[in-house]
Motif scaffolding. Structure first.
Motif, short mmCIF file in Angstrom:
data_model
loop_
_atom_site.label_atom_id
_atom_site.label_comp_id
_atom_site.label_asym_id
_atom_site.label_seq_id
_atom_site.Cartn_x
_atom_site.Cartn_y
_atom_site.Cartn_z
N TRP A 101 -7.09 6.96 -6.43
CA TRP A 101 -6.21 6.95 -5.26
C TRP A 101 -6.97 7.41 -4.02
CZ3 TRP A 101 -4.28 9.55 -1.21
CH2 TRP A 101 -3.08 9.09 -0.65
N LEU A 102 -7.70 8.50 -4.15
CA LEU A 102 -8.44 9.02 -3.00
C LEU A 102 -9.49 8.02 -2.54
CD1 LEU A 102 -8.96 12.74 -4.11
CD2 LEU A 102 -7.35 11.89 -2.39
N ARG A 103 -10.12 7.34 -3.48
CA ARG A 103 -11.15 6.36 -3.12
C ARG A 103 -10.58 5.24 -2.27
NH1 ARG A 103 -13.12 6.11 -7.82
NH2 ARG A 103 -11.82 4.43 -8.63
N VAL A 104 -9.35 4.81 -2.58
CA VAL A 104 -8.76 3.68 -1.86
C VAL A 104 -8.02 4.12 -0.60
CG1 VAL A 104 -7.01 1.85 -2.02
CG2 VAL A 104 -8.57 2.26 -3.92
N PHE A 105 -7.30 5.23 -0.65
CA PHE A 105 -6.36 5.53 0.43
C PHE A 105 -6.72 6.69 1.35
CE2 PHE A 105 -3.44 3.71 -2.91
CZ PHE A 105 -3.24 2.50 -2.25
N ALA A 106 -7.65 7.55 0.94
CA ALA A 106 -7.86 8.79 1.69
C ALA A 106 -8.87 8.68 2.82
CB ALA A 106 -8.28 9.91 0.74
N HIS B 216 -10.57 1.00 5.69
CA HIS B 216 -11.08 -0.35 5.48
C HIS B 216 -10.83 -0.71 4.03
CE1 HIS B 216 -12.96 -0.27 9.45
NE2 HIS B 216 -13.32 0.96 9.15
N TRP B 217 -10.47 -1.97 3.81
CA TRP B 217 -10.00 -2.39 2.50
C TRP B 217 -11.00 -3.30 1.81
CZ3 TRP B 217 -5.64 0.04 0.97
CH2 TRP B 217 -4.85 0.61 1.98
N ASP C 2 -7.52 -0.14 -8.19
CA ASP C 2 -6.98 1.20 -8.00
C ASP C 2 -5.57 1.22 -7.42
OD1 ASP C 2 -9.27 2.62 -8.91
OD2 ASP C 2 -10.27 2.18 -7.03
N ALA C 3 -5.14 0.12 -6.81
CA ALA C 3 -3.84 0.10 -6.14
C ALA C 3 -2.97 -1.06 -6.58
CB ALA C 3 -4.03 0.06 -4.62
N ALA D 210 0.31 -1.07 0.00
CA ALA D 210 0.00 0.00 0.00
C ALA D 210 0.18 0.62 0.00
CB ALA D 210 -0.49 0.36 -0.07
N PHE D 211 0.37 2.04 -2.28
CA PHE D 211 0.71 2.98 -1.29
C PHE D 211 0.58 2.12 -0.17
CE2 PHE D 211 -0.70 5.87 1.93
CZ PHE D 211 0.02 7.00 1.72
N ASP D 212 -0.71 1.54 -0.17
CA ASP D 212 -0.31 0.57 0.48
C ASP D 212 -1.12 -0.26 1.29
OD1 ASP D 212 0.90 2.75 -1.18
OD2 ASP D 212 1.61 2.68 -0.33
N THR D 213 -0.52 -1.11 2.05
CA THR D 213 -1.29 -2.05 2.81
C THR D 213 -1.20 -1.79 4.28
OG1 THR D 213 -0.89 -3.69 1.27
CG2 THR D 213 -1.62 -4.46 3.28
#
Length: 259
Positions: free
Chosen positions: A206-211, A16-17, A25-26, A3-6
């Motif tokens: 990116w924002l959807r997954v990490f932000a 939450h993943w 997306d990642a 992750a960017f990351d995990t």
């Protein structure tokens, strides 16, 4: 990542993943882990812990060496995905590793910046290693995704919500080297690497997954508005030849040995 990351304690930070979204997306995260995997140089018969294994894509590549890989991740959803790939994976918080002298190496890609208490993480890593065992990791360094974070914070303020107090752990090389030594490691390599990173599904992906940790205190409909505003603010990010936005990634790469 993983992750960017995990994650390891990411769920506690409002992250939450979803394994399918992560893959879409990642998916670039494990693909960019090749350099740190080569630094690990896994050997047949070694026992290696993948800390923050995520959905197991990079873990399966490490296993091709003949090493016996155990994966841990704080996300049950990603552990299920890793197991589906044949990874020996279990749900475990990176702050509470339950191993004692079992591994020749601990490996981590793009996960440690999710773990907000690095001292507890390093205590567990050292305990998991045999004497002389190596710790090889790459994660976000000082200044990582600074432009993206600034845009999200600006979008929050513009919509009357103030800035988020959440912070990832993005240390300088000097600070992390000192921390490693304090925990009984001999630092053999530590370097900061600026790495502009193409975002295949754009800033919005990116924002959807990490932000989520920067937005989890907001109502759902406001989160979407802030993400959209931040995406607009980031329209001027540099782009590669294919027109993909380049995120301002900065990676910290480490090789250290347990004394």
């Amino acid at each position: 990542m993983s992750a960017f990351d995990t994650p390891a304690a990411a769920s506690a930070a409002g992250q939450h993943w979803n394994a399918q979204d992560y893959a879409i997306d990642a998916g670039f995260v494990p693909l960019l882990g090749g350099a740190v995997a080569r630094l690990l140089d896994p050997r047949a018969g070694e026992r290696i812990l993948d800390l923050g294994c995520g959905d197991g894509v990079l873990t399966t590549e490490l296993a091709l060496s003949g090493a016996r890989i155990t994966g841990v991740d704080a996300s049950p959803e990603l552990v299920i995905a890793a197991r589906a790939r044949g990874v020996d994976a279990q749900v475990m918080d990176g702050h509470a590793l339950a191993f004692d002298g079992q591994f020749d190496a601990v490996f981590s890609n793009a996960a440690l910046h999710w773990m907000g208490n690095p001292d507890r993480v390093l205590e567990g890593v050292r305990r998991a290693l045999r004497p002389g065992g190596r710790f090889v990791a790459e994660f976000g360094g000082h200044g990582n995704v600074a432009s993206i974070v600034a845009a999200v914070q600006a979008a929050r303020v513009a919509h009357g919500h103030g800035t988020s107090t959440f912070q990832w752990y993005f240390p300088t090389a000097e600070a992390y080297a000192d921390r490693l030594r304090q925990h009984g490691f001999q630092v053999q390599l530590i370097e900061t690497l600026p790495r502009p990173t193409p975002l295949p599904t754009g800033v919005a992906g990116w924002l959807r997954v990490f932000a989520a940790p920067l937005l989890d205190d907001l109502p759902a409909e406001i989160r979407a508005t802030v993400r959209s505003a931040a995406t607009t603010l980031l329209d001027d990010l540099p782009r590669n030849a294919q027109g993909q936005a380049l995120a301002d990634y900065v990676r910290l790469r480490v090789l250290a040995r347990r004394r």
